[in-house]
Design a protein around this motif. Structure first.
Motif, mmCIF file in Angstrom:
data_model
loop_
_atom_site.group_PDB
_atom_site.id
_atom_site.type_symbol
_atom_site.label_atom_id
_atom_site.label_comp_id
_atom_site.label_asym_id
_atom_site.label_seq_id
_atom_site.Cartn_x
_atom_site.Cartn_y
_atom_site.Cartn_z
ATOM 1 N N SER A 141 40.880 118.256 74.960
ATOM 2 C CA SER A 141 39.926 119.718 74.407
ATOM 3 C C SER A 141 41.039 120.881 74.581
ATOM 4 O O SER A 141 40.756 121.695 74.245
ATOM 5 C CB SER A 141 38.748 119.209 75.075
ATOM 6 N N ALA A 195 30.774 120.646 70.212
ATOM 7 C CA ALA A 195 31.690 119.971 71.134
ATOM 8 C C ALA A 195 31.610 120.066 72.502
ATOM 9 O O ALA A 195 30.685 121.701 72.574
ATOM 10 C CB ALA A 195 32.749 119.334 70.118
ATOM 11 N N THR A 230 34.303 121.939 72.823
ATOM 12 C CA THR A 230 35.448 123.080 72.921
ATOM 13 C C THR A 230 34.163 124.049 72.454
ATOM 14 O O THR A 230 34.614 125.586 72.935
ATOM 15 C CB THR A 230 36.353 122.633 71.937
ATOM 16 N N ASP A 260 36.285 116.292 73.565
ATOM 17 C CA ASP A 260 36.115 116.510 72.318
ATOM 18 C C ASP A 260 36.218 115.183 71.746
ATOM 19 O O ASP A 260 36.020 114.187 70.841
ATOM 20 C CB ASP A 260 36.376 117.178 71.010
#
Length: 182
Positions: free
Chosen positions: A144, A104, A106, A138
């Motif tokens: 995020s 993702a 992050t 995300d």
């Protein structure tokens, strides 16, 4: 990237004036391809982006992390009527990086943020604001930026995602500057 302010002629400001800025993309081509974004800057000078009310405002830390999966111009030729030479001549891009299905935003931004904090010599707990510029968060909620602030230990930091495509980086720098200058 860490943006901070300092008094005119003085050193860097105290922790209460530190803004964290994380810029990461799930697709590593475009503005962060192979043309211009510094992939390994450590210990360089502070880049002043402006001054206001006697304070110099600048970039004091950089961090970069890209996904492992490489997608070259030759790979792109299999899907689009183009050539490596055509793309390289017009954009300077040789390859792009794509996130794995399990990654993702992050996951990519976190190591970059840790590196930016280390480069600036700042503790995460001392950051007051985190801006995450992306078009591939995300999820829409929680943001995020909120996930990153929590995972990095920025307990008192305000955090927001700035969804602005390719111009997101410039908008986020301008907003960070405005927050410090105001």
């Amino acid at each position: 990237m860490l943006v901070r302010a300092s008094a005119a002629g003085g050193g860097l400001c105290p922790p209460q004036a530190r803004l964290g800025f994380v810029a990461a993309r799930r697709e590593g081509g475009g503005s962060w391809g192979n043309h211009g974004f510094p992939h390994a800057i450590r210990g360089g000078p502070v880049v002043v982006i402006g001054s206001a009310n006697g304070a110099r405002i600048g970039i004091t830390g950089l961090g970069v992390h890209v996904p492992e999966r490489v997608f070259t111009n030759k790979d792109l030729e299999q899907f689009v009527d183009t050539t490596d030479e055509w793309i390289l001549e017009r954009t300077g891009i040789r390859e792009r990086r794509f996130a794995d299905e399990s990654e993702a935003l992050t996951d990519i931004a976190r190591p970059a943020a840790v590196a930016a904090l280390a480069d600036a010599g700042v503790l995460a707990k001392d950051v007051d604001l985190l801006v995450c510029a992306t078009v591939t968060p995300d999820m829409m909620f929680p943001t995020s930026s909120a996930i990153l602030a929590d995972e990095l230990g920025m307990r008192d930091a305000a955090a927001y995602d700035l969804l602005a495509g390719c111009t997101g980086f410039v908008y986020a720098i301008a907003q960070a500057y405005g927050m410090l200058a105001g």
